[in-house]
Design a protein around this motif. Structure first.
Motif, PDB file in Angstrom:
ATOM      1  N   LYS A   1       0.731  -1.310   0.144  1.00 32.64           N
ATOM      2  CA  LYS A   1       0.023   0.138   0.133  1.00 32.64           C
ATOM      3  C   LYS A   1       0.902   1.362   0.121  1.00 32.64           C
ATOM      4  O   LYS A   1       0.822   2.144  -0.677  1.00 32.64           O
ATOM      5  CB  LYS A   1      -0.810  -0.106   1.235  1.00 32.64           C
ATOM      6  CG  LYS A   1      -1.796  -1.272   1.255  1.00 32.64           C
ATOM      7  CD  LYS A   1      -2.635  -1.374   2.474  1.00 32.64           C
ATOM      8  CE  LYS A   1      -1.846  -1.140   3.867  1.00 32.64           C
ATOM      9  NZ  LYS A   1      -1.115  -2.640   4.125  1.00 32.64           N
ATOM     10  N   SER A   2       1.838   1.377   1.018  1.00 38.59           N
ATOM     11  CA  SER A   2       2.649   2.381   0.929  1.00 38.59           C
ATOM     12  C   SER A   2       3.582   2.450  -0.189  1.00 38.59           C
ATOM     13  O   SER A   2       3.875   3.759  -0.691  1.00 38.59           O
ATOM     14  CB  SER A   2       3.560   2.426   2.242  1.00 38.59           C
ATOM     15  OG  SER A   2       2.666   2.403   3.531  1.00 38.59           O
ATOM     16  N   VAL A   3       4.165   1.551  -0.698  1.00 43.06           N
ATOM     17  CA  VAL A   3       5.079   1.484  -1.882  1.00 43.06           C
ATOM     18  C   VAL A   3       4.209   2.081  -2.997  1.00 43.06           C
ATOM     19  O   VAL A   3       4.558   3.011  -3.768  1.00 43.06           O
ATOM     20  CB  VAL A   3       5.571   0.343  -2.136  1.00 43.06           C
ATOM     21  CG1 VAL A   3       6.054   0.121  -3.507  1.00 43.06           C
ATOM     22  CG2 VAL A   3       6.370  -0.141  -0.906  1.00 43.06           C
TER      23      VAL A   3
ATOM     24  N   ALA B   1      -3.142   9.845   1.506  1.00 41.05           N
ATOM     25  CA  ALA B   1      -3.361   9.868   2.898  1.00 41.05           C
ATOM     26  C   ALA B   1      -2.751   8.095   3.492  1.00 41.05           C
ATOM     27  O   ALA B   1      -3.702   7.245   3.411  1.00 41.05           O
ATOM     28  CB  ALA B   1      -4.678  10.271   3.235  1.00 41.05           C
ATOM     29  N   ASP B   2      -1.661   8.106   4.013  1.00 37.27           N
ATOM     30  CA  ASP B   2      -1.243   6.822   4.511  1.00 37.27           C
ATOM     31  C   ASP B   2      -1.672   6.795   5.848  1.00 37.27           C
ATOM     32  O   ASP B   2      -0.649   7.296   6.800  1.00 37.27           O
ATOM     33  CB  ASP B   2       0.314   6.704   4.049  1.00 37.27           C
ATOM     34  CG  ASP B   2       0.764   5.523   4.227  1.00 37.27           C
ATOM     35  OD1 ASP B   2      -0.199   4.443   4.458  1.00 37.27           O
ATOM     36  OD2 ASP B   2       2.050   5.162   3.759  1.00 37.27           O
ATOM     37  N   GLU B   3      -2.570   5.968   6.192  1.00 40.35           N
ATOM     38  CA  GLU B   3      -3.168   5.529   7.495  1.00 40.35           C
ATOM     39  C   GLU B   3      -2.957   6.805   8.147  1.00 40.35           C
ATOM     40  O   GLU B   3      -2.499   6.899   9.347  1.00 40.35           O
ATOM     41  CB  GLU B   3      -2.123   4.770   8.019  1.00 40.35           C
ATOM     42  CG  GLU B   3      -2.068   3.187   7.150  1.00 40.35           C
ATOM     43  CD  GLU B   3      -1.789   2.114   7.937  1.00 40.35           C
ATOM     44  OE1 GLU B   3      -2.284   1.954   9.124  1.00 40.35           O
ATOM     45  OE2 GLU B   3      -0.876   1.334   7.610  1.00 40.35           O
ATOM     46  N   PRO B   4      -3.827   7.891   7.974  1.00 49.24           N
ATOM     47  CA  PRO B   4      -3.633   9.066   8.368  1.00 49.24           C
ATOM     48  C   PRO B   4      -4.257   9.255  10.228  1.00 49.24           C
ATOM     49  O   PRO B   4      -3.928  10.246  10.683  1.00 49.24           O
ATOM     50  CB  PRO B   4      -4.353  10.236   7.579  1.00 49.24           C
ATOM     51  CG  PRO B   4      -5.415   9.332   6.905  1.00 49.24           C
ATOM     52  CD  PRO B   4      -4.802   7.841   6.854  1.00 49.24           C
TER      53      PRO B   4
HETATM   54 MG   LIG Z   1       2.324   0.977   4.777  1.00 46.51          MG
END
Ligand SMILES: [Mg+2]
Ligand SMILES: Nc1ncnc2c1ncn2[C@@H]1O[C@H](COP(=O)(O)OP(=O)(O)OP(=O)(O)O)[C@@H](O)[C@H]1O
Ligand code: SF4
Length: 345
Positions: free
Chosen positions: A60-62, A192-195
């Motif tokens: 996901k973050s990549v 928005a990465d796990e905000p």
């Molecule tokens: Mg991540």
């Protein structure tokens, strides 16, 4: 108004704001290659919110960082294509990328303390960012705009907080400040990465509602990464479920909640429905472990954990197959997943 880098020609005048095609990302580490993304196809329409969900390490973050080209270039191999507002992100040079970050795409991280500069006040960081992207903007005008944004994200005593350092704010307030900073240059896309993951439950819901309001008011597109299907349901129009660096199911939020079809999505929703994954907890309740990205199997990477697995599943990676309008899943046994009990939303 901030200028979109106009030296990068738009390849398409309209169409989705984001279009990822066959996106592959591999990290070259000593003695191994970590295949973090393996053929990701994803579109995000203008004004749409798409949630990326999946277990830890699913990519996901990549996906978000690659969209902003934030990887160490020497050790990372990227293949496929990324179109952002019709522009080819993988073909941009450093100056073009810098011109994009802010006015076109901006990011909100899980822990703003790591993203905000600790030695400058948040107000100074906003003013600096706006003036970097908008030639001729005076310091006073930028500060007035920063104040309006602080008011908009409902930071109490906004004038005083503009002059606060990040560590002087509470977690929830810092995340509001991070959102204000991300919106400083009127981006079209917010990543928005796990905000909300690091925040307590009441603050989480406030931040989700704020993001939804801002999305509607500003016509933003958002890609929202979460482990929490409940959080995704609050905010997203569409969902992409990731597993082992691939999207294994994609559809509207309603389709995924009412008629999930991939065995992995079913397992995720069941674990939640049975209380194993209360709101805000992480998606790690399915027996078995995610695949080793340095030694991916030739076939379906969920096979070792899937109750429906056959030998044929291990032969080749299943293709995405349509299961409804705008709804597709990557599994060769979709005829068997009709009868599965839908999860309670
Ligand atoms: Mg991540
Ligand atoms: N710079 C890097 N070098 C080597 N491997 C990396 C790098 N960045 C990410 N990875 C690996 O890529 C895989 C995908 O990572 P990613 O951060 O996208 O997972 P994620 O889905 O965001 O997980 P989480 O929910 O824990 O944040 C992981 O195995 C991770 O260890
Ligand atoms: S392809 Fe086979 S192993 Fe993979 S999810 Fe479908 S049934 Fe399970």
């Amino acid at each position: 108004m901030s200028a979109v880098p106009n030296d990068v020609p738009a390849l398409t005048a309209d169409g989705p704001l984001v279009s990822l095609r066959d996106l592959n990302v591999a990290f070259h580490a000593p003695g191994k290659v970590i295949r973090a993304l393996n053929g990701v196809d994803l579109d995000v329409a203008r004004g749409q919110t798409v949630a990326l969900i999946g277990e830890s390490g699913s990519g996901k973050s990549v996906t978000l960082r690659t969209l902003m080209r934030l990887h160490p270039p020497r050790r990372t191999r990227v293949g496929g294509s990324i179109l952002l507002d019709g522009r080819d992100v993988l073909a941009m040079d450093a100056a073009q990328l810098a011109a994009c970050r802010g006015p076109v795409v901006s990011m909100v991280f899980q822990e703003p303390l790591l993203a905000l500069d600790p030695v400058y006040t948040v107000g100074a960081q906003m003013v600096e960012m706006m003036r970097r992207h908008e030639k001729g903007l005076s310091r006073e005008a930028a500060r007035a705009r920063a104040l309006a944004l602080f008011e908009r994200v409902r930071i109490p005593s906004p004038r005083r907080r503009l002059d606060a350092y990040p560590h002087e704010m509470s977690g929830g307030m810092r995340q509001r400040a991070m959102i204000a900073l991300a919106l400083s240059c009127n981006p079209k896309l917010l990543l928005a990465d796990e905000p909300t993951t690091a925040l307590d439950a009441t603050v989480q819901i406030q931040i989700l509602l704020l993001l939804r309001e801002l999305q509607q008011e500003l016509g933003l597109s958002i890609i929202f990464v979460t482990h929490d299907i409940g959080a995704a349901a609050e905010i997203a129009d569409r969902v992409a479920v990731m597993y082992g660096g691939r999207i294994v199911e994609q559809g509207s939020m309603a389709q995924l909640l009412r008629a999930p079809r991939h065995p992995y999505t079913l397992a995720l929703l069941r674990s939640r429905a049975h209380g194993a994954m209360a709101k805000g907890t992480r998606l790690q309740t399915i027996a078995g472990s995610p695949p080793d990205l340095a030694a991916l199997p030739p076939g379906c990477s969920f096979a070792d954990r899937c109750l429906l697995a056959l030998d044929a599943c291990r032969a080749a990676v299943p293709a995405m197959a349509p299961v409804g309008p705008g709804h597709a899943a990557r599994c060769i046994r979709l005829d068997q997943t009709h009868a599965q009990e839908p999860a309670s939303a």
